[in-house]
Design an enzyme around this catalytic site. Structure first.
Site, short mmCIF file in Angstrom:
data_model
loop_
_atom_site.label_atom_id
_atom_site.label_comp_id
_atom_site.label_asym_id
_atom_site.label_seq_id
_atom_site.Cartn_x
_atom_site.Cartn_y
_atom_site.Cartn_z
N ARG A 88 19.66 37.70 85.64
CA ARG A 88 20.11 36.83 86.89
C ARG A 88 18.76 36.49 87.55
O ARG A 88 18.12 36.94 87.80
CB ARG A 88 21.07 37.52 87.96
CG ARG A 88 22.74 37.58 87.11
CD ARG A 88 24.00 37.21 88.03
NE ARG A 88 23.51 36.80 89.35
CZ ARG A 88 24.34 36.58 90.48
NH1 ARG A 88 24.81 37.47 90.65
NH2 ARG A 88 24.66 35.44 90.89
N ARG A 140 27.00 43.23 91.80
CA ARG A 140 26.17 41.46 92.69
C ARG A 140 25.70 41.79 93.60
O ARG A 140 25.95 42.50 94.40
CB ARG A 140 27.17 40.43 92.28
CG ARG A 140 27.97 40.97 93.12
CD ARG A 140 29.37 39.96 93.59
NE ARG A 140 28.74 39.57 94.67
CZ ARG A 140 28.71 40.43 96.40
NH1 ARG A 140 29.28 41.49 95.89
NH2 ARG A 140 27.77 39.57 96.75
N GLY A 141 24.99 41.01 94.35
CA GLY A 141 24.35 41.01 95.16
C GLY A 141 23.05 41.38 95.55
O GLY A 141 23.02 42.19 95.01
N ALA A 142 21.27 40.68 96.22
CA ALA A 142 20.46 41.37 96.26
C ALA A 142 19.77 42.98 95.55
O ALA A 142 19.25 43.11 94.71
CB ALA A 142 19.63 40.99 97.12
N LYS A 175 23.46 32.52 98.60
CA LYS A 175 24.61 31.78 98.05
C LYS A 175 24.84 30.51 98.75
O LYS A 175 24.72 30.00 100.07
CB LYS A 175 25.69 33.13 98.85
CG LYS A 175 27.01 32.29 98.08
CD LYS A 175 27.29 32.32 96.58
CE LYS A 175 26.92 33.40 96.43
NZ LYS A 175 26.54 32.94 94.42
N ASP A 214 19.39 36.49 99.36
CA ASP A 214 18.88 36.82 97.45
C ASP A 214 16.76 36.68 97.61
O ASP A 214 16.77 37.61 96.49
CB ASP A 214 19.09 35.58 96.71
CG ASP A 214 20.87 35.95 96.62
OD1 ASP A 214 21.59 35.17 97.18
OD2 ASP A 214 20.93 36.85 95.67
O1 MRU Z 1 26.16 35.63 93.47
P1 MRU Z 1 25.97 36.58 94.37
O2 MRU Z 1 27.65 37.31 95.02
O3 MRU Z 1 25.44 38.03 93.62
O4 MRU Z 1 25.67 36.50 95.51
C1 MRU Z 1 24.93 36.85 97.27
C2 MRU Z 1 24.22 36.92 98.19
O5 MRU Z 1 24.17 35.32 97.58
C3 MRU Z 1 24.61 37.31 98.92
O6 MRU Z 1 24.06 36.69 100.16
C4 MRU Z 1 23.13 38.13 99.39
O7 MRU Z 1 22.18 38.37 97.83
C5 MRU Z 1 22.64 39.19 99.92
S1 MRU Z 1 23.79 40.35 99.76
C6 MRU Z 1 22.95 42.04 100.60
#
Ligand code: MRU
Length: 336
Positions: A85, A48-50, A237, A226
């Site tokens: 996603r 997870r995480g962009a 988030k 994201d």
């Molecule tokens: O649902 P997630 O855990 O994938 O959401 C992640 C976030 O919202 C992060 O803040 C975003 O991806 C930036 S990560 C460097």
């Protein structure tokens, strides 16, 4: 303490991921041998995480190219991955980059493109961390949300990369980590990473942010993104937008840190960003335990959108962008 291994990498024909669902209890890995396994890992937030999703999408195309003989099926596997996603633009971006490479040079080229995305990501994060550290005062109390560290990227981190670079420069930052209901990325992942790095971290309930800002205990809010629309609106988030409103009210800088791969010039404003809706079950259950009456409705938007007027600065690997964002974003996201 040992360094955190890469979030995602190609190993002997498989995509190996840190299983983020098991943290902080256990550092274990998932090995995906098929595109469907990787798609499940993405949908269930093992990865997870962009920026990490960008690499996952690209390695997924490499996996499709290596394991599927039929070109149409490779394309449809790529489409499924990109749709696993919807909010983080990096996922579709990574898929498309690897797919373009595959069209030009086959499976080896797709893998090379994925490896390049992964190494570029770590480099971009280190650079944006270095640049952004300037916005973190000495002894700063930093409020952050979700997890934007090494785990959310291929390595190093974005918003946490900024904190990390400030720490490496001897600025002694301390972090308030919002727990990030419902999936607790802040409490589970951010706290785990910062603790390993020796950066002081205090986990707080998301609902404590207003009190912290009102009592003057936050010097800067730093979050990731994201997707950043062409006008500077930022999807991140769920729970990020209220932090931006609170920061404005209390005259505290609200800083977004993201690599240029998270900028989406094709999405003109935040209202056009698709916001993922996840199962309400994630809200009414904690660790498998039901916390609300059986049958009660639960809503679970995974992201919110912060309007650009609330964003003090956007830190990228190509510099710190300031409002008005439209021109700055266009210039920053142009490929060198
Ligand atoms: O649902 P997630 O855990 O994938 O959401 C992640 C976030 O919202 C992060 O803040 C975003 O991806 C930036 S990560 C460097």
């Amino acid at each position: 303490v040992e360094p955190i291994p890469p979030t995602i990498e190609w190993r002997r024909g498989r995509v190996r991921l840190i299983d983020q669902r098991a943290l902080p209890g256990e550092l274990r890995f998932v090995e995906c041998a098929t595109v469907d396994e990787l798609g499940d890992a993405i949908a269930s937030l093992s990865v997870r995480g962009a920026p990490a999703l960008g690499a996952a999408g690209a390695f997924g195309v490499a996996l499709a190219a290596a394991t599927i003989g039929n070109a149409d099926e490779v394309r449809s596997a790529a489409r499924r991955l990109a749709a696993a996603r919807p909010t983080a633009v990096n996922l579709a971006w990574g898929v498309n980059r690897a797919l373009d490479a595959w069209v030009r040079g086959g499976a080896d080229a797709a893998l090379a493109a994925a490896e390049r995305i992964a190494s570029d990501d770590v480099e971009a994060n280190r650079t944006l961390g270095d640049i952004g550290a300037e916005l973190v005062p000495d002894d700063a109390r930093v409020l952050t949300h979700c997890n934007t560290g090494s785990l959310a990227t291929v390595g190093y981190g974005t918003a946490l990369g900024v904190v990390r670079a400030a720490h490496e420069r001897g600025k002694r930052p301390r972090v308030w980590a919002g727990e990030t209901r419902p999936l607790l990325q802040g409490a589970r992942l951010t706290a785990w990473e910062l603790d390993r790095l020796g950066i002081p971290v205090t986990v707080v309930a998301d609902a404590m942010a207003g009190s912290l800002l009102a009592s003057g205990d936050v010097d800067v809010v730093v979050v990731g993104a994201d997707r950043i629309a062409a006008n500077g609106d930022v999807a991140n988030k769920i729970g990020t937008y209220p932090l931006a409103v609170l920061a404005r009210e209390h005259v505290v800088p609200f800083v977004v840190a993201a690599p240029t791969s998270t900028i989406d010039l094709d999405t003109l404003t935040g209202s056009a960003i698709p916001v993922e809706e996840r199962s309400g079950d994630e809200v009414v259950r904690i660790g498998g335990e039901r916390i609300a009456p059986t049958g009660v409705a639960a809503a679970n938007r995974a992201f919110d959108v912060t309007p650009s007027r609330l964003v003090t600065a956007i830190v990228t690997e190509r510099g710190i962008l300031r409002p008005p964002y439209a021109d700055a974003l266009r210039t920053a996201s142009m490929r060198a």
